[in-house]
Design a protein around this motif. Structure first.
Motif, PDB file in Angstrom:
ATOM      1  N   TYR A 186      -5.192  -3.041   1.262  1.00  0.00           N
ATOM      2  CA  TYR A 186      -3.761  -2.729   1.259  1.00  0.00           C
ATOM      3  C   TYR A 186      -2.865  -2.464   2.608  1.00  0.00           C
ATOM      4  N   PHE A 187      -3.738  -1.834   3.322  1.00  0.00           N
ATOM      5  CA  PHE A 187      -3.017  -1.561   4.697  1.00  0.00           C
ATOM      6  C   PHE A 187      -3.367  -2.857   5.574  1.00  0.00           C
ATOM      7  N   LEU A 188      -4.655  -3.482   5.458  1.00  0.00           N
ATOM      8  CA  LEU A 188      -4.798  -4.327   6.193  1.00  0.00           C
ATOM      9  C   LEU A 188      -4.061  -5.601   6.199  1.00  0.00           C
ATOM     10  N   GLN A 189      -3.550  -5.954   4.911  1.00  0.00           N
ATOM     11  CA  GLN A 189      -2.390  -7.116   4.742  1.00  0.00           C
ATOM     12  C   GLN A 189      -1.116  -6.638   5.449  1.00  0.00           C
ATOM     13  N   ALA A 190      -1.012  -5.530   6.078  1.00  0.00           N
ATOM     14  CA  ALA A 190       0.183  -5.269   6.631  1.00  0.00           C
ATOM     15  C   ALA A 190      -0.243  -4.991   8.367  1.00  0.00           C
ATOM     16  N   GLY A 191      -1.556  -5.452   8.654  1.00  0.00           N
ATOM     17  CA  GLY A 191      -1.806  -5.307  10.025  1.00  0.00           C
ATOM     18  C   GLY A 191      -2.201  -3.713  10.560  1.00  0.00           C
ATOM     19  N   ILE A 192      -2.683  -3.004   9.619  1.00  0.00           N
ATOM     20  CA  ILE A 192      -2.728  -1.688   9.740  1.00  0.00           C
ATOM     21  C   ILE A 192      -4.264  -1.334   9.054  1.00  0.00           C
ATOM     22  N   LYS A 193      -4.959  -0.629  10.491  1.00  0.00           N
ATOM     23  CA  LYS A 193      -6.616  -0.421   9.854  1.00  0.00           C
ATOM     24  C   LYS A 193      -6.511   1.233   9.200  1.00  0.00           C
ATOM     25  N   LEU A 194      -7.271   1.366   8.158  1.00  0.00           N
ATOM     26  CA  LEU A 194      -7.261   2.626   7.482  1.00  0.00           C
ATOM     27  C   LEU A 194      -8.596   3.515   8.169  1.00  0.00           C
ATOM     28  N   ILE A 195      -8.271   4.549   9.090  1.00  0.00           N
ATOM     29  CA  ILE A 195      -9.349   5.156   9.735  1.00  0.00           C
ATOM     30  C   ILE A 195     -10.109   6.129   8.916  1.00  0.00           C
ATOM     31  N   ASP A 196      -9.311   7.060   8.438  1.00  0.00           N
ATOM     32  CA  ASP A 196      -9.558   8.037   7.222  1.00  0.00           C
ATOM     33  C   ASP A 196      -8.404   8.510   6.706  1.00  0.00           C
ATOM     34  N   PHE A 197      -8.900   9.403   5.715  1.00  0.00           N
ATOM     35  CA  PHE A 197      -7.832   9.893   4.732  1.00  0.00           C
ATOM     36  C   PHE A 197      -7.951  11.101   4.198  1.00  0.00           C
ATOM     37  N   LYS A 198      -7.211  11.954   3.655  1.00  0.00           N
ATOM     38  CA  LYS A 198      -7.423  13.137   2.901  1.00  0.00           C
ATOM     39  C   LYS A 198      -6.901  13.005   1.745  1.00  0.00           C
ATOM     40  N   ILE A 199      -7.461  13.152   0.323  1.00  0.00           N
ATOM     41  CA  ILE A 199      -6.853  13.199  -1.020  1.00  0.00           C
ATOM     42  C   ILE A 199      -7.313  14.636  -1.583  1.00  0.00           C
ATOM     43  N   GLU A 200      -6.530  14.863  -2.559  1.00  0.00           N
ATOM     44  CA  GLU A 200      -6.879  16.064  -3.667  1.00  0.00           C
ATOM     45  C   GLU A 200      -6.710  15.383  -5.145  1.00  0.00           C
ATOM     46  N   PHE A 201      -7.578  16.073  -5.853  1.00  0.00           N
ATOM     47  CA  PHE A 201      -7.593  15.984  -7.229  1.00  0.00           C
ATOM     48  C   PHE A 201      -7.191  17.198  -7.959  1.00  0.00           C
ATOM     49  N   GLY A 202      -6.883  16.901  -9.444  1.00  0.00           N
ATOM     50  CA  GLY A 202      -6.534  17.999 -10.308  1.00  0.00           C
ATOM     51  C   GLY A 202      -7.043  17.758 -11.531  1.00  0.00           C
ATOM     52  N   VAL A 251       5.295   2.035   9.716  1.00  0.00           N
ATOM     53  CA  VAL A 251       4.300   1.693   8.512  1.00  0.00           C
ATOM     54  C   VAL A 251       5.106   1.481   7.088  1.00  0.00           C
ATOM     55  N   PHE A 252       6.234   2.201   7.025  1.00  0.00           N
ATOM     56  CA  PHE A 252       7.153   1.943   5.966  1.00  0.00           C
ATOM     57  C   PHE A 252       7.680   0.545   5.896  1.00  0.00           C
ATOM     58  N   SER A 253       8.053   0.174   6.957  1.00  0.00           N
ATOM     59  CA  SER A 253       8.545  -1.179   7.124  1.00  0.00           C
ATOM     60  C   SER A 253       7.525  -2.370   6.917  1.00  0.00           C
ATOM     61  N   ARG A 254       6.472  -2.143   7.509  1.00  0.00           N
ATOM     62  CA  ARG A 254       5.189  -3.168   7.353  1.00  0.00           C
ATOM     63  C   ARG A 254       5.042  -3.478   5.984  1.00  0.00           C
ATOM     64  N   LEU A 255       4.903  -2.207   5.057  1.00  0.00           N
ATOM     65  CA  LEU A 255       4.449  -2.218   3.744  1.00  0.00           C
ATOM     66  C   LEU A 255       5.739  -2.877   2.914  1.00  0.00           C
ATOM     67  N   GLY A 256       6.580  -2.976   3.345  1.00  0.00           N
ATOM     68  CA  GLY A 256       8.039  -3.655   2.661  1.00  0.00           C
ATOM     69  C   GLY A 256       8.236  -2.695   1.631  1.00  0.00           C
ATOM     70  N   LEU A 257       8.344  -1.349   1.818  1.00  0.00           N
ATOM     71  CA  LEU A 257       8.861  -0.238   0.972  1.00  0.00           C
ATOM     72  C   LEU A 257      10.235  -0.152   1.093  1.00  0.00           C
TER      73      LEU A 257
END
Length: 234
Positions: free
Chosen positions: A165-181, A228-234
């Motif tokens: 998803y990010f690559l198509q916007a010219g962005i590399k996903l280096i790492d991320f934090k998520i949480e679950f419930g 980021v917001f702009s590149r993703l077209g949001l």
């Protein structure tokens, strides 16, 4: 849906009760914190970007088989979500060495991994969210073995979807934090996915487009979030 009492106010969001016991309203703030709240500031417009980006990403992940807490976007800053019992684990997926990984293990930032890594941190501000493993999580009774395996499966699926998803916007996903419930006994993705919780670098220049600009006093923080917001077209 009627908005009722404020239940909780955290570093980045306020959470309100509703007239549905299974639903909450999350209100995203512009407040910014780093280093477990030691550094504080404001990133103008961050709440809107994080809210709308999270909602878009969560709907994308739902289509790819990852259940989430998303119900409905109510406004630029407010979203209706399922009322979950948060599993007190921060789940970090890394594709490239950066941040604490590089600092702890002496690996130069920007080193590409042959395959993604996964880390768990115990969500406890008083202890500084210490790094733990699966067995620690069981010893502390934070999750069952089945839940831990489900969390791992979903976390790697999130990585697979978001990298593309990010690559198509010219962005590399280096790492991320998520949480679950837990929602009626089912493990689902909760919290958010945004420049607050992801390291995002420009694919050509490696320019940082995330919260590291705030953490490291790099400047142009609002501009990076808006990029980021702009590149993703949001």
């Amino acid at each position: 849906m009627e908005k009722l009492d404020l239940l909780y106010e955290g570093k980045a969001k306020k959470v309100f009760a509703t007239d549905d016991p299974d639903a909450l309203i999350v209100d995203y703030k512009d407040d910014a914190t780093a280093f477990n709240g030691l550094k504080k500031g404001t990133i103008v417009g961050k709440g809107v970007i994080n809210n709308r980006m999270t909602n878009h990403v969560f709907q994308l992940l739902e289509k790819e088989g990852v259940p989430t807490h998303f119900i409905q976007e109510l406004s630029d800053r407010e979203t209706l979500v399922k009322r979950v019992e948060i599993v007190p684990l921060e789940v970090i997926i890394r594709n490239v060495a950066a941040g604490s990984f590089s600092k702890r293990l002496g690996v130069p930032e920007g080193t590409l991994f042959e395959e993604p890594t996964i880390e768990f941190s115990y969500k406890n501000d008083d202890l500084g969210d210490p790094l733990i493993n699966d067995y620690f999580a069981r010893a502390l009774n934070l999750a069952t073995w089945e839940e831990i395996e489900t969390i791992k499966k979903y976390a790697f699926k999130v990585n697979e979807v978001l990298k593309a998803y990010f690559l198509q916007a010219g962005i590399k996903l280096i790492d991320f934090k998520i949480e679950f419930g837990r929602f009626h006994g089912q493990i689902i993705l909760a919290d958010e996915t945004s420049p607050d919780t992801c390291r995002l670098w420009d694919v050509n220049t490696n320019e940082k487009l995330d919260k590291d600009r705030f953490r490291r006093d790099l400047g142009n923080v609002e501009e990076a979030y808006n990029e980021v917001f702009s590149r993703l077209g949001l």
